[in-house]
Design a protein around this motif. Structure first.
Motif, PDB file in Angstrom:
ATOM      1  N   VAL A  81      14.758  18.058  43.976  1.00  0.00           N
ATOM      2  CA  VAL A  81      13.555  18.390  43.687  1.00  0.00           C
ATOM      3  C   VAL A  81      13.752  16.555  44.270  1.00  0.00           C
ATOM      4  CG1 VAL A  81      12.165  19.544  41.990  1.00  0.00           C
ATOM      5  CG2 VAL A  81      13.516  17.475  41.288  1.00  0.00           C
ATOM      6  N   VAL A  82      12.521  15.717  44.964  1.00  0.00           N
ATOM      7  CA  VAL A  82      12.614  14.320  45.493  1.00  0.00           C
ATOM      8  C   VAL A  82      11.766  13.946  43.704  1.00  0.00           C
ATOM      9  CG1 VAL A  82      11.691  13.275  47.116  1.00  0.00           C
ATOM     10  CG2 VAL A  82      13.337  15.267  48.257  1.00  0.00           C
ATOM     11  N   LEU A  83      12.315  12.496  43.763  1.00  0.00           N
ATOM     12  CA  LEU A  83      11.807  12.248  42.543  1.00  0.00           C
ATOM     13  C   LEU A  83      10.625  10.682  43.641  1.00  0.00           C
ATOM     14  CD1 LEU A  83      13.735  12.004  40.049  1.00  0.00           C
ATOM     15  CD2 LEU A  83      11.867  13.626  40.057  1.00  0.00           C
ATOM     16  N   PRO A  84       9.846  10.465  43.445  1.00  0.00           N
ATOM     17  CA  PRO A  84       8.801   9.130  44.805  1.00  0.00           C
ATOM     18  C   PRO A  84       9.077   7.804  43.663  1.00  0.00           C
ATOM     19  CG  PRO A  84       7.882  10.522  43.425  1.00  0.00           C
ATOM     20  CD  PRO A  84       8.462  11.388  42.837  1.00  0.00           C
ATOM     21  N   ASN A  85      10.055   7.607  42.992  1.00  0.00           N
ATOM     22  CA  ASN A  85      10.486   6.045  42.085  1.00  0.00           C
ATOM     23  C   ASN A  85      10.380   4.931  43.953  1.00  0.00           C
ATOM     24  OD1 ASN A  85      11.140   7.909  40.130  1.00  0.00           O
ATOM     25  ND2 ASN A  85      13.492   7.724  40.852  1.00  0.00           N
TER      26      ASN A  85
ATOM     27  N   ILE B  99      19.160  17.799  40.447  1.00  0.00           N
ATOM     28  CA  ILE B  99      18.726  18.875  40.399  1.00  0.00           C
ATOM     29  C   ILE B  99      19.679  18.391  38.443  1.00  0.00           C
ATOM     30  CG2 ILE B  99      21.491  19.426  40.944  1.00  0.00           C
ATOM     31  CD1 ILE B  99      19.996  21.619  41.634  1.00  0.00           C
ATOM     32  N   TYR B 100      18.977  19.952  37.521  1.00  0.00           N
ATOM     33  CA  TYR B 100      19.431  18.795  36.581  1.00  0.00           C
ATOM     34  C   TYR B 100      19.572  20.557  35.528  1.00  0.00           C
ATOM     35  CZ  TYR B 100      16.425  15.114  36.526  1.00  0.00           C
ATOM     36  OH  TYR B 100      15.258  13.767  36.957  1.00  0.00           O
ATOM     37  N   PHE B 101      21.211  20.763  35.103  1.00  0.00           N
ATOM     38  CA  PHE B 101      21.573  20.958  34.189  1.00  0.00           C
ATOM     39  C   PHE B 101      22.417  20.933  33.096  1.00  0.00           C
ATOM     40  CE2 PHE B 101      24.662  19.231  36.806  1.00  0.00           C
ATOM     41  CZ  PHE B 101      25.746  18.598  36.082  1.00  0.00           C
ATOM     42  N   GLU B 102      22.705  22.120  32.050  1.00  0.00           N
ATOM     43  CA  GLU B 102      22.743  20.882  30.948  1.00  0.00           C
ATOM     44  C   GLU B 102      24.592  21.538  30.412  1.00  0.00           C
ATOM     45  OE1 GLU B 102      20.096  23.949  27.938  1.00  0.00           O
ATOM     46  OE2 GLU B 102      18.747  22.248  28.413  1.00  0.00           O
ATOM     47  N   ASP B 103      25.346  20.982  30.062  1.00  0.00           N
ATOM     48  CA  ASP B 103      25.926  21.077  29.058  1.00  0.00           C
ATOM     49  C   ASP B 103      26.366  22.924  28.158  1.00  0.00           C
ATOM     50  OD1 ASP B 103      26.156  19.849  26.571  1.00  0.00           O
ATOM     51  OD2 ASP B 103      27.211  18.598  26.399  1.00  0.00           O
ATOM     52  N   PRO B 104      27.542  23.080  27.018  1.00  0.00           N
ATOM     53  CA  PRO B 104      26.780  24.282  26.987  1.00  0.00           C
ATOM     54  C   PRO B 104      26.791  23.465  25.127  1.00  0.00           C
ATOM     55  CG  PRO B 104      29.759  24.468  27.560  1.00  0.00           C
ATOM     56  CD  PRO B 104      29.300  22.539  27.802  1.00  0.00           C
ATOM     57  N   ASP B 105      26.110  21.975  25.104  1.00  0.00           N
ATOM     58  CA  ASP B 105      25.649  21.751  23.671  1.00  0.00           C
ATOM     59  C   ASP B 105      24.180  21.306  24.137  1.00  0.00           C
ATOM     60  OD1 ASP B 105      28.118  22.390  21.254  1.00  0.00           O
ATOM     61  OD2 ASP B 105      29.014  20.661  22.814  1.00  0.00           O
ATOM     62  N   GLY B 106      23.586  21.594  25.097  1.00  0.00           N
ATOM     63  CA  GLY B 106      22.123  21.319  25.226  1.00  0.00           C
ATOM     64  C   GLY B 106      22.117  19.866  25.743  1.00  0.00           C
ATOM     65  N   ASN B 107      23.076  19.269  26.053  1.00  0.00           N
ATOM     66  CA  ASN B 107      22.875  17.793  26.341  1.00  0.00           C
ATOM     67  C   ASN B 107      22.425  17.950  27.745  1.00  0.00           C
ATOM     68  OD1 ASN B 107      24.131  16.470  24.342  1.00  0.00           O
ATOM     69  ND2 ASN B 107      25.950  17.699  24.872  1.00  0.00           N
ATOM     70  N   SER B 108      21.452  17.183  28.735  1.00  0.00           N
ATOM     71  CA  SER B 108      21.057  17.370  29.489  1.00  0.00           C
ATOM     72  C   SER B 108      21.813  16.441  30.680  1.00  0.00           C
ATOM     73  CB  SER B 108      19.730  16.389  30.236  1.00  0.00           C
ATOM     74  OG  SER B 108      19.355  16.619  30.870  1.00  0.00           O
ATOM     75  N   LEU B 109      22.187  17.237  31.525  1.00  0.00           N
ATOM     76  CA  LEU B 109      22.872  16.971  32.979  1.00  0.00           C
ATOM     77  C   LEU B 109      21.915  16.616  33.608  1.00  0.00           C
ATOM     78  CD1 LEU B 109      26.724  18.291  31.850  1.00  0.00           C
ATOM     79  CD2 LEU B 109      25.340  16.428  30.908  1.00  0.00           C
ATOM     80  N   GLU B 110      22.345  15.541  34.878  1.00  0.00           N
ATOM     81  CA  GLU B 110      21.787  15.632  36.221  1.00  0.00           C
ATOM     82  C   GLU B 110      22.703  15.530  37.504  1.00  0.00           C
ATOM     83  OE1 GLU B 110      18.233  12.272  37.688  1.00  0.00           O
ATOM     84  OE2 GLU B 110      18.817  12.030  35.966  1.00  0.00           O
ATOM     85  N   PHE B 111      22.777  15.779  38.691  1.00  0.00           N
ATOM     86  CA  PHE B 111      23.409  14.744  39.950  1.00  0.00           C
ATOM     87  C   PHE B 111      22.228  14.241  40.216  1.00  0.00           C
ATOM     88  CE2 PHE B 111      26.635  19.147  40.185  1.00  0.00           C
ATOM     89  CZ  PHE B 111      28.015  18.089  39.522  1.00  0.00           C
ATOM     90  N   ILE B 112      22.296  13.250  41.100  1.00  0.00           N
ATOM     91  CA  ILE B 112      21.588  12.521  41.399  1.00  0.00           C
ATOM     92  C   ILE B 112      21.447  11.624  42.656  1.00  0.00           C
ATOM     93  CG2 ILE B 112      21.415  10.071  40.262  1.00  0.00           C
ATOM     94  CD1 ILE B 112      18.795   9.697  40.398  1.00  0.00           C
ATOM     95  N   CYS B 113      20.788  11.727  43.786  1.00  0.00           N
ATOM     96  CA  CYS B 113      21.062  11.436  44.806  1.00  0.00           C
ATOM     97  C   CYS B 113      20.029   9.928  45.239  1.00  0.00           C
ATOM     98  CB  CYS B 113      22.009  12.080  45.701  1.00  0.00           C
ATOM     99  SG  CYS B 113      21.732  11.371  47.672  1.00  0.00           S
ATOM    100  N   PRO B 114      20.237   8.796  45.484  1.00  0.00           N
ATOM    101  CA  PRO B 114      19.050   8.205  45.883  1.00  0.00           C
ATOM    102  C   PRO B 114      19.089   8.348  47.619  1.00  0.00           C
ATOM    103  CG  PRO B 114      21.224   6.486  45.791  1.00  0.00           C
ATOM    104  CD  PRO B 114      21.618   8.030  45.786  1.00  0.00           C
ATOM    105  N   ILE B 115      17.993   8.541  47.991  1.00  0.00           N
ATOM    106  CA  ILE B 115      17.303   8.699  49.505  1.00  0.00           C
ATOM    107  C   ILE B 115      16.494   7.352  49.899  1.00  0.00           C
ATOM    108  CG2 ILE B 115      17.903  11.107  49.048  1.00  0.00           C
ATOM    109  CD1 ILE B 115      14.969  11.704  48.515  1.00  0.00           C
ATOM    110  N   GLU B 116      16.443   7.449  51.187  1.00  0.00           N
ATOM    111  CA  GLU B 116      15.163   6.344  51.842  1.00  0.00           C
ATOM    112  C   GLU B 116      14.415   7.492  51.957  1.00  0.00           C
ATOM    113  OE1 GLU B 116      16.049   3.083  52.515  1.00  0.00           O
ATOM    114  OE2 GLU B 116      17.981   3.284  50.848  1.00  0.00           O
TER     115      GLU B 116
END
Length: 149
Positions: free
Chosen positions: A102-106, A114-131
């Motif tokens: 998803v695109v976050l309008p900051n 994009i979001y996912f979790e590790d085996p213990d439910g910790n929140s992980l995110e891959f994030i990329c700045p875009i112009e």
């Protein structure tokens, strides 16, 4: 003054299982000790500390149990499949089904995430700045929709 992420620490219930998970997503082992393991996020610059504890199932809050890993735009476009190939499912975020980034309008920049979790439910995110171009983005949309606009 701040140049990037130096370290982040997460509680884990099964250290061996968590080590396997973080190796699967590409982090390099930096140090192992009794009940703890450190991984390089960016070698020589930032790392993740995993601490084995029985108190993993405390109420979740992203300020305590969330890591965002910066990635390139081309990588985030293929992140869902890349994670799926490793047996990791992406999760819903902000009411968006886990169909893709998803695109976050900051302002003044936006971010694709994009979001996912590790085996213990910790929140992980891959994030990329875009112009953002000249068109204003006032709400979150899927990256695929943003690219078509």
């Amino acid at each position: 003054m701040i140049k990037g992420l130096y370290e982040v620490h997460l509680p884990v219930e099964d250290l061996e299982r968590s080590v396997e998970f973080y190796e699967r997503i590409g982090l390099e082992l930096a140090h192992q000790g009794r009940g703890l393991t450190f991984f390089w996020i960016e070698k020589g610059k930032s790392w993740l500390g995993l601490w084995e504890t029985e108190q993993v199932n405390v109420p979740y809050h992203p300020s305590l149990r969330h890591i965002a890993f910066q990635v390139e735009l081309e990588d985030i476009k293929r992140a869902k499949q890349w994670l799926a190939d490793k047996g990791i499912e992406v999760r819903e975020a902000f009411g968006f089904a886990p169909t893709g980034p998803v695109v976050l309008p900051n302002r003044p920049h936006a971010h694709a995430a994009i979001y996912f979790e590790d085996p213990d439910g910790n929140s992980l995110e891959f994030i990329c700045p875009i112009e953002l171009d000249t068109s204003p983005l006032t709400q979150m949309i899927y990256l695929e929709e943003w690219e078509k606009s």
